[in-house]
Design an enzyme around this catalytic site. Structure first.
Site, PDB file in Angstrom:
ATOM      1  N   ASN A  92       0.641   3.406  -2.887  1.00  0.00           N
ATOM      2  CA  ASN A  92       1.676   3.099  -4.033  1.00  0.00           C
ATOM      3  C   ASN A  92       1.507   4.898  -4.658  1.00  0.00           C
ATOM      4  O   ASN A  92       2.112   5.846  -5.241  1.00  0.00           O
ATOM      5  CB  ASN A  92       1.219   2.897  -5.395  1.00  0.00           C
ATOM      6  CG  ASN A  92       2.359   1.193  -4.854  1.00  0.00           C
ATOM      7  OD1 ASN A  92       2.811   1.495  -4.102  1.00  0.00           O
ATOM      8  ND2 ASN A  92       1.748   0.540  -5.958  1.00  0.00           N
ATOM      9  N   ARG A 133      -0.277   8.858  -9.912  1.00  0.00           N
ATOM     10  CA  ARG A 133      -0.878   7.767  -9.377  1.00  0.00           C
ATOM     11  C   ARG A 133       0.282   6.322 -10.037  1.00  0.00           C
ATOM     12  O   ARG A 133       0.712   5.625  -9.495  1.00  0.00           O
ATOM     13  CB  ARG A 133      -2.023   7.488  -8.822  1.00  0.00           C
ATOM     14  CG  ARG A 133      -2.611   8.330  -7.661  1.00  0.00           C
ATOM     15  CD  ARG A 133      -4.144   7.731  -8.436  1.00  0.00           C
ATOM     16  NE  ARG A 133      -4.791   6.441  -7.861  1.00  0.00           N
ATOM     17  CZ  ARG A 133      -4.195   6.072  -6.302  1.00  0.00           C
ATOM     18  NH1 ARG A 133      -3.894   7.511  -5.229  1.00  0.00           N
ATOM     19  NH2 ARG A 133      -4.027   5.038  -5.873  1.00  0.00           N
ATOM     20  N   ARG A 171     -11.772   1.781  -9.150  1.00  0.00           N
ATOM     21  CA  ARG A 171     -11.101   3.126  -9.439  1.00  0.00           C
ATOM     22  C   ARG A 171     -11.216   3.747 -10.893  1.00  0.00           C
ATOM     23  O   ARG A 171     -11.456   3.441 -12.069  1.00  0.00           O
ATOM     24  CB  ARG A 171      -9.159   2.588  -9.318  1.00  0.00           C
ATOM     25  CG  ARG A 171      -9.027   2.289  -8.280  1.00  0.00           C
ATOM     26  CD  ARG A 171      -7.343   2.235  -7.870  1.00  0.00           C
ATOM     27  NE  ARG A 171      -7.676   2.364  -6.216  1.00  0.00           N
ATOM     28  CZ  ARG A 171      -5.896   1.690  -5.628  1.00  0.00           C
ATOM     29  NH1 ARG A 171      -4.969   2.043  -6.547  1.00  0.00           N
ATOM     30  NH2 ARG A 171      -6.292   2.086  -4.194  1.00  0.00           N
ATOM     31  N   ASP A 193       0.560  -1.269   0.082  1.00  0.00           N
ATOM     32  CA  ASP A 193      -0.285   0.264   0.115  1.00  0.00           C
ATOM     33  C   ASP A 193       0.794   1.553  -0.293  1.00  0.00           C
ATOM     34  O   ASP A 193       2.195   1.021   0.030  1.00  0.00           O
ATOM     35  CB  ASP A 193      -0.604   0.308   0.893  1.00  0.00           C
ATOM     36  CG  ASP A 193      -2.322   1.240   1.048  1.00  0.00           C
ATOM     37  OD1 ASP A 193      -1.922   1.335   0.102  1.00  0.00           O
ATOM     38  OD2 ASP A 193      -2.731   1.193   2.588  1.00  0.00           O
ATOM     39  N   GLU A 200     -12.018  -4.409  -5.139  1.00  0.00           N
ATOM     40  CA  GLU A 200     -12.527  -2.805  -4.739  1.00  0.00           C
ATOM     41  C   GLU A 200     -12.176  -2.247  -5.925  1.00  0.00           C
ATOM     42  O   GLU A 200     -12.028  -0.820  -6.096  1.00  0.00           O
ATOM     43  CB  GLU A 200     -12.498  -2.439  -3.031  1.00  0.00           C
ATOM     44  CG  GLU A 200     -13.333  -2.991  -3.125  1.00  0.00           C
ATOM     45  CD  GLU A 200     -12.781  -4.422  -1.381  1.00  0.00           C
ATOM     46  OE1 GLU A 200     -11.580  -4.907  -1.711  1.00  0.00           O
ATOM     47  OE2 GLU A 200     -13.845  -5.264  -1.556  1.00  0.00           O
ATOM     48  N   ASN A 201     -10.316  -2.757  -6.014  1.00  0.00           N
ATOM     49  CA  ASN A 201      -9.762  -1.415  -6.716  1.00  0.00           C
ATOM     50  C   ASN A 201     -10.131  -1.567  -8.483  1.00  0.00           C
ATOM     51  O   ASN A 201     -10.003  -0.785  -9.266  1.00  0.00           O
ATOM     52  CB  ASN A 201      -8.288  -2.182  -7.168  1.00  0.00           C
ATOM     53  CG  ASN A 201      -7.690  -2.318  -5.981  1.00  0.00           C
ATOM     54  OD1 ASN A 201      -6.859  -2.671  -5.790  1.00  0.00           O
ATOM     55  ND2 ASN A 201      -7.719  -0.976  -5.234  1.00  0.00           N
ATOM     56  N   HIS A 218       2.966   3.259  -8.909  1.00  0.00           N
ATOM     57  CA  HIS A 218       2.918   1.742  -9.187  1.00  0.00           C
ATOM     58  C   HIS A 218       3.743   0.998  -9.838  1.00  0.00           C
ATOM     59  O   HIS A 218       4.661   0.418  -9.664  1.00  0.00           O
ATOM     60  CB  HIS A 218       1.613   1.432  -9.976  1.00  0.00           C
ATOM     61  CG  HIS A 218      -0.067   1.649  -9.125  1.00  0.00           C
ATOM     62  ND1 HIS A 218      -0.717   1.853  -7.574  1.00  0.00           N
ATOM     63  CD2 HIS A 218      -1.403   2.795  -9.972  1.00  0.00           C
ATOM     64  CE1 HIS A 218      -1.122   2.018  -7.436  1.00  0.00           C
ATOM     65  NE2 HIS A 218      -1.811   2.536  -8.808  1.00  0.00           N
TER      66      HIS A 218
HETATM   67  C1  FPP Z   1      -2.157  -0.033  -3.400  1.00  0.00           C
HETATM   68  O1  FPP Z   1      -1.910   1.537  -3.666  1.00  0.00           O
HETATM   69  C2  FPP Z   1      -1.115  -0.717  -4.437  1.00  0.00           C
HETATM   70  C3  FPP Z   1      -2.227  -1.246  -5.549  1.00  0.00           C
HETATM   71  C4  FPP Z   1      -4.100  -0.868  -5.743  1.00  0.00           C
HETATM   72  C5  FPP Z   1      -1.904  -1.978  -6.479  1.00  0.00           C
HETATM   73  C6  FPP Z   1      -0.356  -2.178  -6.339  1.00  0.00           C
HETATM   74  C7  FPP Z   1       0.507  -2.638  -7.841  1.00  0.00           C
HETATM   75  C8  FPP Z   1       1.732  -2.389  -8.244  1.00  0.00           C
HETATM   76  C9  FPP Z   1       2.943  -2.660  -6.810  1.00  0.00           C
HETATM   77  C10 FPP Z   1       2.384  -2.868  -8.708  1.00  0.00           C
HETATM   78  C11 FPP Z   1       1.946  -3.530 -10.235  1.00  0.00           C
HETATM   79  C12 FPP Z   1       1.754  -5.261  -9.147  1.00  0.00           C
HETATM   80  C13 FPP Z   1       2.864  -6.207  -9.916  1.00  0.00           C
HETATM   81  C14 FPP Z   1       2.996  -7.230  -8.456  1.00  0.00           C
HETATM   82  C15 FPP Z   1       2.697  -6.398 -11.336  1.00  0.00           C
HETATM   83  P1  FPP Z   1      -2.539   2.864  -3.418  1.00  0.00           P
HETATM   84  O2  FPP Z   1      -1.974   3.348  -5.188  1.00  0.00           O
HETATM   85  O3  FPP Z   1      -4.234   2.518  -2.832  1.00  0.00           O
HETATM   86  O4  FPP Z   1      -1.876   4.088  -2.679  1.00  0.00           O
HETATM   87  P2  FPP Z   1      -2.492   4.837  -1.587  1.00  0.00           P
HETATM   88  O5  FPP Z   1      -3.213   3.938  -0.826  1.00  0.00           O
HETATM   89  O6  FPP Z   1      -1.586   5.855  -1.204  1.00  0.00           O
HETATM   90  O7  FPP Z   1      -3.256   5.577  -2.652  1.00  0.00           O
END
Ligand code: FPP
Length: 272
Positions: A37, A48, A86, A35, A82-83, A52
């Protein structure tokens, strides 16, 4: 146990932390909620998706390191049910990142003996992505050094409901009978049927919740929360989590210092 690690790739602090870890008592299964990113990106006034993209560096580093030190199963929560809500642009960029990641990393998985598995409602993903997932799962299925699990289009409650549906169907078809249903049998209907429950779950970014991840499986998992945002999460942070884990006493509902003997209901009745 001695490890043949490339010390040049480690900082002095990481080497010191590693020396403190008991490699014979590593968690067999580590699950990570990656979490932060988005926050990493917005702190730098970047879109954003840059967060990632940066997160993939951490993904690579942690997979390689976990494999090197001998963690047997690593699950990364990459995309939740839930994603899907987005913005479409973010979802499609995440899918492209995932596709590119799998294409690029296949050789590394093969040379490092990594078996790849995806869990979740994989059929909800774009068909090119789900086909790619199937082919990487197939090509890596004999690898036995570490299992890398990506939770994609995953939700813990959905997983349980899906399992209940499969159980009901099996009962209807008389493949199992209701009286045989217990926790062990039920677990075989979960997406994680071939995986042990996680011993350690890490969540980055300072949020202190489980967010619908591995709801059934975390019954006795040690939870570790760090403020570090996922794109900043490095070997050092992983080692700190392992050290913290090794300092915990896992009692599994028993009394401190007692061995994990399990008593039958009859024995317990006799004790009361
Ligand atoms: C949560 O951060 C992260 C995600 C929803 C996606 C995770 C994906 C990756 C690390 C890259 C792709 C992965 C692979 C294995 C290829 P958030 O976006 O919810 O961060 P925030 O809470 O700060 O907004």
């Amino acid at each position: 146990m001695r490890l043949k690690l490339d010390q040049k790739k480690m900082t002095e602090e990481e080497a010191e932390l590693l020396a403190k870890i008991d490699l014979s008592k590593l968690p067999k299964h580590v699950a990570i909620i990656m979490d932060g990113n988005g926050r990493w990106a917005s702190k730098r006034h970047l879109p954003r998706i840059s967060g990632h993209q940066r997160g993939i560096r951490s993904v690579r580093e942690i997979i390689t390191f976990a494999r090197e030190i001998g963690v047997k199963h690593l699950t990364l929560y990459a995309f939740s049910n839930e994603n899907w809500s987005r913005p479409i642009k973010e979802v499609s960029r995440l899918m492209i990142l995932l596709e590119n990641y799998l294409i690029r990393e296949l050789d590394t998985m093969m040379s490092n003996g990594i078996r790849f598995r995806a869990i979740g409602q994989i059929d909800r993903l774009q068909s090119s992505v789900s086909k790619l997932i199937q082919s990487v799962e197939e090509k890596t299925k004999q690898n036995d050094k570490m299992t890398l699990v990506l939770a994609l289009s995953y939700g813990g409650r959905t997983e349980i409901v899906d399992a209940v549906k499969k159980v009901a169907e099996a009962i209807q078809k008389e493949q199992i009978s209701l009286k045989d249903l217990d926790e062990t049998l039920f677990s075989t209907y979960l997406y994680t049927d071939d995986l042990p429950d996680p011993d350690l779950m890490i969540r980055t970014s300072g949020e202190i919740r489980i967010s619908n991840f591995f709801l059934w499986q975390v019954a006795y998992t040690e939870l570790y929360f760090t403020k570090t945002l996922w794109p900043d999460f490095r070997k050092r942070d992983f080692l700190l989590a392992l050290l913290d884990y090794q300092g915990r006493e896992r009692r599994f509902g028993l009394v401190s210092g007692k061995s994990s003997v399990s008593y039958s209901e009859k024995q317990i009745e006799g004790l009361i």
